[in-house]
Design a protein around this motif. Structure first.
Motif, PDB file in Angstrom:
ATOM      1  N   VAL A 171       0.660  -0.956   0.367  1.00  0.00           N
ATOM      2  CA  VAL A 171       0.115  -0.293  -0.110  1.00  0.00           C
ATOM      3  C   VAL A 171       0.826   1.226  -0.378  1.00  0.00           C
ATOM      4  CG1 VAL A 171      -1.759   0.835   1.326  1.00  0.00           C
ATOM      5  CG2 VAL A 171      -1.886  -0.890   1.413  1.00  0.00           C
ATOM      6  N   SER A 172       0.575   1.986  -0.749  1.00  0.00           N
ATOM      7  CA  SER A 172       1.460   3.108  -0.968  1.00  0.00           C
ATOM      8  C   SER A 172       1.193   4.229   0.070  1.00  0.00           C
ATOM      9  CB  SER A 172       1.458   3.425  -2.709  1.00  0.00           C
ATOM     10  OG  SER A 172       0.036   4.070  -2.576  1.00  0.00           O
ATOM     11  N   ALA A 173       1.545   5.379   0.398  1.00  0.00           N
ATOM     12  CA  ALA A 173       1.161   6.688   0.671  1.00  0.00           C
ATOM     13  C   ALA A 173       0.124   7.313  -0.111  1.00  0.00           C
ATOM     14  CB  ALA A 173       2.455   7.427   1.369  1.00  0.00           C
ATOM     15  N   GLU A 174       0.303   7.096  -1.554  1.00  0.00           N
ATOM     16  CA  GLU A 174      -0.788   7.331  -1.578  1.00  0.00           C
ATOM     17  C   GLU A 174      -2.254   7.194  -1.689  1.00  0.00           C
ATOM     18  OE1 GLU A 174       2.134   6.759  -2.597  1.00  0.00           O
ATOM     19  OE2 GLU A 174       3.226   9.394  -3.163  1.00  0.00           O
ATOM     20  N   ASP A 175      -2.001   5.999  -1.363  1.00  0.00           N
ATOM     21  CA  ASP A 175      -3.402   5.191  -1.234  1.00  0.00           C
ATOM     22  C   ASP A 175      -3.719   5.527  -0.129  1.00  0.00           C
ATOM     23  OD1 ASP A 175      -3.447   3.470  -3.954  1.00  0.00           O
ATOM     24  OD2 ASP A 175      -1.496   2.291  -3.137  1.00  0.00           O
ATOM     25  N   LEU A 176      -3.331   6.035   0.845  1.00  0.00           N
ATOM     26  CA  LEU A 176      -3.259   5.783   2.307  1.00  0.00           C
ATOM     27  C   LEU A 176      -4.014   7.521   2.507  1.00  0.00           C
ATOM     28  CD1 LEU A 176      -0.408   4.552   4.344  1.00  0.00           C
ATOM     29  CD2 LEU A 176      -2.989   3.294   4.011  1.00  0.00           C
ATOM     30  N   LEU A 177      -3.654   7.922   1.190  1.00  0.00           N
ATOM     31  CA  LEU A 177      -3.799   9.253   1.212  1.00  0.00           C
ATOM     32  C   LEU A 177      -5.540   9.933   0.812  1.00  0.00           C
ATOM     33  CD1 LEU A 177      -0.931  12.008   0.832  1.00  0.00           C
ATOM     34  CD2 LEU A 177      -2.757  12.483   2.545  1.00  0.00           C
ATOM     35  N   GLU A 178      -5.516   8.570   0.170  1.00  0.00           N
ATOM     36  CA  GLU A 178      -6.618   9.292  -0.980  1.00  0.00           C
ATOM     37  C   GLU A 178      -7.822   8.295   0.143  1.00  0.00           C
ATOM     38  OE1 GLU A 178      -8.964   8.893  -4.583  1.00  0.00           O
ATOM     39  OE2 GLU A 178      -6.992  10.118  -4.316  1.00  0.00           O
ATOM     40  N   HIS A 179      -7.753   7.135   0.779  1.00  0.00           N
ATOM     41  CA  HIS A 179      -8.641   7.005   1.303  1.00  0.00           C
ATOM     42  C   HIS A 179      -9.175   6.866   2.483  1.00  0.00           C
ATOM     43  CE1 HIS A 179      -9.984   4.359  -2.218  1.00  0.00           C
ATOM     44  NE2 HIS A 179      -8.517   4.165  -2.953  1.00  0.00           N
ATOM     45  N   VAL A 180      -7.955   7.146   3.712  1.00  0.00           N
ATOM     46  CA  VAL A 180      -7.968   7.268   4.914  1.00  0.00           C
ATOM     47  C   VAL A 180      -8.397   8.903   4.902  1.00  0.00           C
ATOM     48  CG1 VAL A 180      -6.782   7.078   7.333  1.00  0.00           C
ATOM     49  CG2 VAL A 180      -6.574   5.457   5.415  1.00  0.00           C
ATOM     50  N   TRP A 181      -7.489   9.918   4.049  1.00  0.00           N
ATOM     51  CA  TRP A 181      -7.932  11.151   4.297  1.00  0.00           C
ATOM     52  C   TRP A 181      -9.165  12.066   3.553  1.00  0.00           C
ATOM     53  CZ3 TRP A 181      -3.847   8.611   6.421  1.00  0.00           C
ATOM     54  CH2 TRP A 181      -2.821   9.627   7.282  1.00  0.00           C
ATOM     55  N   ASP A 182      -9.551  12.861   3.018  1.00  0.00           N
ATOM     56  CA  ASP A 182     -10.796  13.499   2.997  1.00  0.00           C
ATOM     57  C   ASP A 182     -10.065  14.399   1.888  1.00  0.00           C
ATOM     58  OD1 ASP A 182     -10.443  16.182   3.902  1.00  0.00           O
ATOM     59  OD2 ASP A 182     -11.854  15.280   5.072  1.00  0.00           O
TER      60      ASP A 182
END
Length: 223
Positions: A171-182
């Protein structure tokens, strides 16, 4: 899980958005069909909570467009929120492509329960997630490692839930920003590293989240 809330009611919209954020969802709240289409062109959503009576068009037409317009990224699930309570309206909404239909006024607890049900349908997983010695219950917002319960913040909980839906996958940091942050999140990944560092510290040793050099992170299935 990232949620697009399309609700023009100036009182209801902010209350629902805040409630969902308190439930550890990443929520983008817009008040018009045009704003919704703009976000659906730019990003991906796990669920869209869509009002039908919008100031610049009918939400039902937007649902229909999601299956036809290649520029719009269809959310994995669509939940209609509307005051239209006639059977014909419900049938039309479901036939148009909605996955669920909730009539106003509704209780927030029911909305949250329906979102959890949609998430289970989307991921073909049971309500309680188990990966290695980690156990996460989305309904009660509780997490255990082994026999010990962990105290996580809403963001830490949301991040761990995202990892636990993808055990063994990078899982990339971008994936996390996309789905965990608004959509209002800091576009830089420092915030991801801060929350991940806190989460790892609370999870303890051995660290179940491995760093994948040049890619991101991976939750080990058997740490």
């Amino acid at each position: 899980m990232r949620v697009l809330l399309v609700e023009d009611d100036p009182e209801l919209g902010p209350v629902v958005a805040m409630g969902l954020r308190n439930e550890a969802y990443a929520v983008d709240h817009v008040r018009s069909r045009a704003e919704a289409e703009e976000l659906l062109c730019a990003g991906e959503y796990d669920v869209a909570c869509l009002d039908l009576g919008l100031p610049d068009g009918d939400g039902m037409e937007l649902i229909g467009r999601l299956g036809e317009d290649d520029h719009l990224r269809r959310p994995r699930r669509i939940l209609v929120l509307t005051a239209r309570d006639a059977i014909d309206d419900r049938v039309a909404g479901l036939d148009a492509g909605a996955d669920d239909y909730l009539v106003k006024p509704f209780s927030f607890q029911e909305l949250a329960a329906r979102l959890r049900a949609l998430a289970r349908r989307a991921d073909h997983r049971s309500a309680v997630l188990n990966v290695g010695d980690l156990r996460l219950d989305p309904a009660s917002h509780r997490v255990w490692r082994g026999g010990a319960e962990l105290r996580l913040t809403a963001r830490e909980f949301s991040m761990l839930r995202y990892f636990m839906h993808r055990p063994g996958l990078a899982v990339s940091a971008e994936d996390l920003l996309e789905h965990v942050w608004d959509a209002h999140a800091d576009p830089f990944t420092a915030s991801v590293r801060v929350i991940l560092s806190r989460l790892r510290r609370k999870l303890g040793r051995p660290d179940p989240i491995a760093t994948v050099t040049g890619v991101g992170y991976r939750l080990e299935e058997a740490p």
